[in-house]
Design an enzyme around this catalytic site. Sequence first.
Site: not given
Ligand code: HEM
Length: 464
Positions: A274, A401, A408
């Site tokens: 991402t 996000f 996220c």
């Molecule tokens: C969840 C995007 C960076 C860890 C998500 C979701 C999106 C997203 C769209 C929701 C997914 C869903 O609904 O199924 C992004 C984008 C990023 C990014 C565009 C960078 C530009 C990161 C980073 C980390 C991370 C750097 C870790 C350090 C997570 C985690 C979830 C999540 C653990 C799940 C949260 C939960 O359901 O409790 N992200 N992410 N992401 N992201 Fe990111």
Amino acid sequence: VETVPIPEPPGYPIIGVLADIDREFPLGTWTALADKYGEIYRARIGTRTVVFCSSFALVDELCDEKRFVKIPQTALQQVRNGVNDGLFTANPDEPAWGIAHRILMPAFGPMGIRNMFDEMHDIAAQLCMKFARHGPTNKIQASDDFTRLALDTLALCTMGFRFNSYYTDTMHPFIEAMGDFLKESGKRVQRPPLPNFFFRNEDAKYWEDIGLLRNTADTVLQERKEARARGDPHVRKDLLTAMLDGVDSKTGQKMSDSSIIDNLVTFLIAGHETTSGLLSFAMYSLLKHPEFYRKAQAEVDRVCGKGPITVDHMSKLPYIEAVLRETLRQQSPIPMIQVVPREDEILGGKWEVKKGEPCTIFIKKMHTDPAVYGEDALEFNPERMLLENFNKLPKNAWKPFGNGMRACIGRPFAWQEAILCMAMMLQNFNFVMDDPNYNLVYKQTLTIKPSNFYMRAIIRDGLT
Ligand code: HEM
């Protein structure tokens, strides 16, 4: 309520639209169908149906957590083979999610992220050092180098592990295993309905990859435990510390070893492609639009000068932030997410979806809805994302996000890393596209990024 049928592309018996899905770039198929059928359509994939929503009005409804909930389906359900009930892939009723979420939220908060600045700076400096040493004629494979950045940063900040990706020609085996694991997770959903022995080789490789991912994380965990037991004075304070020491305020429980491994691997998976995609698309977009490139660079020169970039600069680069927001609008690295209705539901006042039927929030397509973004919605223009404009957007109109409780957790992490990296690159180099005629081609795994996008970095002789 009077309902009308949801438009549905014709498919074949048994497999539905499966044969029509572009194997390498499924997003292309889903986008073409949205162009053809409009803001909502239902596709039958094998025995299941999925409803795709791509207007702001419908997405706004799907973001209502009282009516819709994330339950991992399709590809994400396959990803559970590797990371179980880790944060990203947990079902709503799984207690490990709440425990990990409550323990980790503060660690991902402003202070936690601020404390990671020096390590993020260390890795970003390695990236710039590589650009400088390879010189101005070297073709930089942008998304590969940003993947190295994102992955090394995550591994260092979350668990004190150095992949040292900039010091090897080949990527760490972990990286390849993760890429293959994600790709195969996606493919498993699109398998034609044949007996499993047709996929014996793929399956063997799949479980091997999962083993490698989990063993790597387990090694880090065990080494940390041993270092703590020895009373090693150099033991770090990082996300792994938070996971080992954190006690959930609600249940009084700690995270189990397997939950720690699930989440370590999850961070690397969720965070590296991402972030790498964001940086690659941001550079692509700036290089395609020199006027915005110049403004971004001018801001960095004005705010950071020629000296080292510090954590205090991070909140003083609004134009860079606008560039990143606009990039995420146009090129959401996670182009779609899914929820299911808690009960039978009517969407848009007339389309019926059944309890439990997967509904896709087509983030990337929704981000070009003229109702919100106007007639020039397809154009890259960071100015529409300057804070004063961004704050005027309707709630749920910008969703790169994700949504609500399941949004996220790594957003502040990614944000600081991306601002820092953009600032350091623009401060030190002038970039050009290797092929000035390059036009965006996508590469898709669970995320999208530019394919075969090369740039060159010409070191600046002082500020202009
Ligand atoms: C969840 C995007 C960076 C860890 C998500 C979701 C999106 C997203 C769209 C929701 C997914 C869903 O609904 O199924 C992004 C984008 C990023 C990014 C565009 C960078 C530009 C990161 C980073 C980390 C991370 C750097 C870790 C350090 C997570 C985690 C979830 C999540 C653990 C799940 C949260 C939960 O359901 O409790 N992200 N992410 N992401 N992201 Fe990111």
